[in-house]
Design a protein around this motif. Structure first.
Motif, PDB file in Angstrom:
ATOM      1  N   VAL A  56       0.823  -1.206   0.000  1.00  0.00           N
ATOM      2  CA  VAL A  56       0.000   0.000   0.000  1.00  0.00           C
ATOM      3  C   VAL A  56       0.856   1.253   0.000  1.00  0.00           C
ATOM      4  O   VAL A  56       0.480   2.285  -0.570  1.00  0.00           O
ATOM      5  CB  VAL A  56      -0.958  -0.021   1.210  1.00  0.00           C
ATOM      6  CG1 VAL A  56      -1.694   1.311   1.353  1.00  0.00           C
ATOM      7  CG2 VAL A  56      -1.963  -1.163   1.070  1.00  0.00           C
ATOM      8  N   VAL A  58       3.444   1.950  -1.657  1.00  0.00           N
ATOM      9  CA  VAL A  58       3.799   2.370  -3.015  1.00  0.00           C
ATOM     10  C   VAL A  58       2.718   3.286  -3.584  1.00  0.00           C
ATOM     11  O   VAL A  58       2.996   4.342  -4.158  1.00  0.00           O
ATOM     12  CB  VAL A  58       4.004   1.136  -3.919  1.00  0.00           C
ATOM     13  CG1 VAL A  58       4.311   1.570  -5.350  1.00  0.00           C
ATOM     14  CG2 VAL A  58       5.140   0.269  -3.380  1.00  0.00           C
ATOM     15  N   TYR A  59       1.448   2.892  -3.394  1.00  0.00           N
ATOM     16  CA  TYR A  59       0.345   3.730  -3.880  1.00  0.00           C
ATOM     17  C   TYR A  59       0.213   5.001  -3.063  1.00  0.00           C
ATOM     18  O   TYR A  59      -0.076   6.080  -3.599  1.00  0.00           O
ATOM     19  CB  TYR A  59      -0.964   2.942  -3.829  1.00  0.00           C
ATOM     20  CG  TYR A  59      -2.180   3.788  -4.130  1.00  0.00           C
ATOM     21  CD1 TYR A  59      -2.451   4.202  -5.433  1.00  0.00           C
ATOM     22  CD2 TYR A  59      -3.038   4.200  -3.113  1.00  0.00           C
ATOM     23  CE1 TYR A  59      -3.548   4.994  -5.717  1.00  0.00           C
ATOM     24  CE2 TYR A  59      -4.135   4.993  -3.386  1.00  0.00           C
ATOM     25  CZ  TYR A  59      -4.392   5.382  -4.686  1.00  0.00           C
ATOM     26  OH  TYR A  59      -5.476   6.174  -4.947  1.00  0.00           O
ATOM     27  N   SER A  60       0.409   4.894  -1.753  1.00  0.00           N
ATOM     28  CA  SER A  60       0.264   6.055  -0.882  1.00  0.00           C
ATOM     29  C   SER A  60       1.232   7.166  -1.264  1.00  0.00           C
ATOM     30  O   SER A  60       0.897   8.354  -1.176  1.00  0.00           O
ATOM     31  CB  SER A  60       0.498   5.636   0.574  1.00  0.00           C
ATOM     32  OG  SER A  60       0.454   6.741   1.437  1.00  0.00           O
ATOM     33  N   HIS A  62       2.264   7.946  -4.246  1.00  0.00           N
ATOM     34  CA  HIS A  62       1.694   8.654  -5.403  1.00  0.00           C
ATOM     35  C   HIS A  62       0.518   9.528  -4.973  1.00  0.00           C
ATOM     36  O   HIS A  62       0.349  10.650  -5.470  1.00  0.00           O
ATOM     37  CB  HIS A  62       1.250   7.653  -6.460  1.00  0.00           C
ATOM     38  CG  HIS A  62       2.373   6.909  -7.114  1.00  0.00           C
ATOM     39  ND1 HIS A  62       3.237   7.502  -8.029  1.00  0.00           N
ATOM     40  CD2 HIS A  62       2.788   5.631  -6.986  1.00  0.00           C
ATOM     41  CE1 HIS A  62       4.129   6.612  -8.435  1.00  0.00           C
ATOM     42  NE2 HIS A  62       3.887   5.473  -7.815  1.00  0.00           N
ATOM     43  N   LEU A  63      -0.306   9.015  -4.054  1.00  0.00           N
ATOM     44  CA  LEU A  63      -1.440   9.794  -3.564  1.00  0.00           C
ATOM     45  C   LEU A  63      -0.965  11.034  -2.817  1.00  0.00           C
ATOM     46  O   LEU A  63      -1.550  12.111  -2.940  1.00  0.00           O
ATOM     47  CB  LEU A  63      -2.311   8.922  -2.655  1.00  0.00           C
ATOM     48  CG  LEU A  63      -3.595   9.558  -2.113  1.00  0.00           C
ATOM     49  CD1 LEU A  63      -4.544   9.892  -3.257  1.00  0.00           C
ATOM     50  CD2 LEU A  63      -4.265   8.628  -1.105  1.00  0.00           C
ATOM     51  N   PRO A  72      -3.970  10.987   2.494  1.00  0.00           N
ATOM     52  CA  PRO A  72      -3.473   9.631   2.799  1.00  0.00           C
ATOM     53  C   PRO A  72      -3.331   9.373   4.296  1.00  0.00           C
ATOM     54  O   PRO A  72      -3.569   8.252   4.755  1.00  0.00           O
ATOM     55  CB  PRO A  72      -2.119   9.576   2.090  1.00  0.00           C
ATOM     56  CG  PRO A  72      -1.727  10.991   1.861  1.00  0.00           C
ATOM     57  CD  PRO A  72      -3.008  11.746   1.682  1.00  0.00           C
ATOM     58  N   SER A 107      -3.182  -1.954   5.893  1.00  0.00           N
ATOM     59  CA  SER A 107      -3.372  -0.915   4.873  1.00  0.00           C
ATOM     60  C   SER A 107      -3.298   0.470   5.496  1.00  0.00           C
ATOM     61  O   SER A 107      -2.769   1.410   4.892  1.00  0.00           O
ATOM     62  CB  SER A 107      -4.730  -1.108   4.181  1.00  0.00           C
ATOM     63  OG  SER A 107      -4.789  -2.325   3.489  1.00  0.00           O
ATOM     64  N   PHE A 111      -0.834   3.501   4.249  1.00  0.00           N
ATOM     65  CA  PHE A 111      -1.255   4.840   3.826  1.00  0.00           C
ATOM     66  C   PHE A 111      -0.571   5.928   4.637  1.00  0.00           C
ATOM     67  O   PHE A 111      -0.208   6.970   4.107  1.00  0.00           O
ATOM     68  CB  PHE A 111      -2.778   4.975   3.954  1.00  0.00           C
ATOM     69  CG  PHE A 111      -3.533   4.570   2.730  1.00  0.00           C
ATOM     70  CD1 PHE A 111      -3.610   5.417   1.625  1.00  0.00           C
ATOM     71  CD2 PHE A 111      -4.161   3.340   2.659  1.00  0.00           C
ATOM     72  CE1 PHE A 111      -4.303   5.049   0.483  1.00  0.00           C
ATOM     73  CE2 PHE A 111      -4.853   2.955   1.523  1.00  0.00           C
ATOM     74  CZ  PHE A 111      -4.925   3.807   0.428  1.00  0.00           C
ATOM     75  N   LYS A 327      11.486   6.563  -6.823  1.00  0.00           N
ATOM     76  CA  LYS A 327      10.854   5.536  -7.650  1.00  0.00           C
ATOM     77  C   LYS A 327      11.428   4.150  -7.377  1.00  0.00           C
ATOM     78  O   LYS A 327      10.734   3.144  -7.509  1.00  0.00           O
ATOM     79  CB  LYS A 327      11.033   5.880  -9.133  1.00  0.00           C
ATOM     80  CG  LYS A 327      10.388   7.190  -9.543  1.00  0.00           C
ATOM     81  CD  LYS A 327      10.658   7.490 -11.018  1.00  0.00           C
ATOM     82  CE  LYS A 327      10.040   8.814 -11.422  1.00  0.00           C
ATOM     83  NZ  LYS A 327      10.334   9.143 -12.845  1.00  0.00           N
TER      84      LYS A 327
END
Length: 382
Positions: A56, A58-60, A62-63, A72, A107, A111, A327
């Motif tokens: 999670v 990794v997505y956080s 970007h958010l 987040p 999760s 976040f 990245k």
């Protein structure tokens, strides 16, 4: 600009609460007594939460870049509260506990974890090493507080369901209000203090970091995820098992702060030595016959475990430069998640199958020794 100090304090509060996941093994005997949850099942709950957390995250990241820090962080706070609230309603159901703590609360950690780290460095651009150490140090030290609360709760006679309920409401509320205090600086406070040289072999630093981080975190997570029952199996009294968790957390906390300074002075060459040294102390732990040697080994191993979250970040930032770091590092960090989903459960399963944690500790020291030799050989070209 006192506002940045408010942001820093709020971030440290968040990281300390989220880091309570490292106290999970303190709950293992209570889970067995109240629910009949086995060592292996308890380890898999812990391991899944670590794996979900890293995925999670990794997505956080970007958010965070798109929406800023509060969204987040607030999502993480609500998920963390919901996960432990659901755990209070599990009543011994392993699948429900796995969902509640492993997936939902995990999760929430994912976040929220990256937010204080990133925002803190934005507010303190000239003290990034210190802020990083404090941030990940707060995460590493959270188990000190929670393990003490778990022990106090158990001694008070409160039910585990009620403990989960109180913990969900208190920790979730603190995370929620801390999230509201987070903000980004109004403008960039400065550029990076110089660009690092990009490594000529772009794959090599990634592969070495993945191997090193997986090995180091596999061993550390297997130990901390089973530490309380392992200490009991070594003949330590229950109060000493709590002390072992606290000592690991103290080592983890100090290691996350100190290893950044060590890497600044030595560079890559300290990484393989950290793995080989860990292998030595797992051997001492394996053959420890007295409480002092066991507890001293746990303290040092916590210190070495803390290095995993500093050394590879420093190495990758030097190898690829700051722009590419954001990245690449989350991809390396996924090896920590893989270790998390495998190691604690495997450690518990080995103990359930053989009647001893010693074979699992032997597995850790062999893995660390081999990885240390591989990275030591690669060190000749650094």
């Amino acid at each position: 600009m006192h506002n940045r100090w408010i942001v820093l304090i709020a971030g440290l509060i968040m990281q300390t609460i989220l880091g309570g996941i490292y106290a999970w093994s303190t709950l293992t005997p209570w889970l067995a007594e109240s629910y009949g949850i086995s060592n292996g099942e308890s380890g898999f709950v812990f391991g899944l939460s670590i794996a979900v957390f890293t995925l999670v995250m990794v997505y956080s990241g970007h958010l965070l870049a798109r929406k800023g820090p509060r969204i987040p962080a607030l999502i993480g706070a609500l998920l963390y509260l919901a996960g432990y609230f659901l755990a209070s309603r599990s009543h011994g159901s392993f699948p429900l506990l796995l969902l509640a703590v492993g997936v939902i609360a995990g999760s929430g950690i994912g976040f929220a974890y990256v937010v204080p780290l990133s925002v803190g460095m934005q507010w303190f651009p000239r003290q990034k090493g210190l802020i990083t150490g404090l941030s990940v140090g707060g995460f590493g030290g959270g188990a000190i507080i929670l393990s003490s609360c778990i022990e106090a709760g158990k001694l008070s006679g409160i039910s585990l369901d009620r403990f989960f309920l109180f913990y969900s409401l208190i920790s979730g509320s603190l995370l929620f209000f801390a999230s509201l205090l987070l903000s980004s600086p109004p403008a960039s406070t400065g550029k990076e203090l110089g660009e690092m040289q990009v490594h000529q072999n772009v794959k090599k630093p990634m592969l070495l970091s993945i191997l090193g981080m997986f090995s180091g975190t596999f061993a550390g997570l297997l130990l901390v995820g089973n530490l309380a029952p392992y200490a009991l199996s070594k003949g330590l009294v229950e109060e000493m098992t709590v002390l072992s968790v606290v000592l690991f957390s103290v080592g983890n906390l100090s290691g996350r702060i100190i290893w950044g300074h060590i890497f600044d002075k030595t560079g890559y060459r300290v990484i393989p030595w950290s793995l080989l040294l860990a292998s030595l102390f797992y051997m001492l732990l394996r053959f420890a016959s007295g409480g002092f040697v066991f507890l001293a080994s746990v303290l040092v191993l916590g210190f070495l475990f803390g290095s995993q979250f500093v050394l590879y970040a420093g190495y990758l930032s030097r190898a690829y430069g700051v722009e590419a770091f954001s990245k690449r590092y989350p991809l390396v960090f996924l090896s920590y998640g893989l270790a998390g989903i495998i190691a604690p459960g495997v450690g518990g399963w080995i103990a359930d199958s053989t009647g001893s944690y010693n074979p699992a500790i032997t597995l850790c020291l062999v893995l660390l020794f081999i990885s240390g030799l591989v990275l030591f050989t690669a060190n000749r070209k650094h």
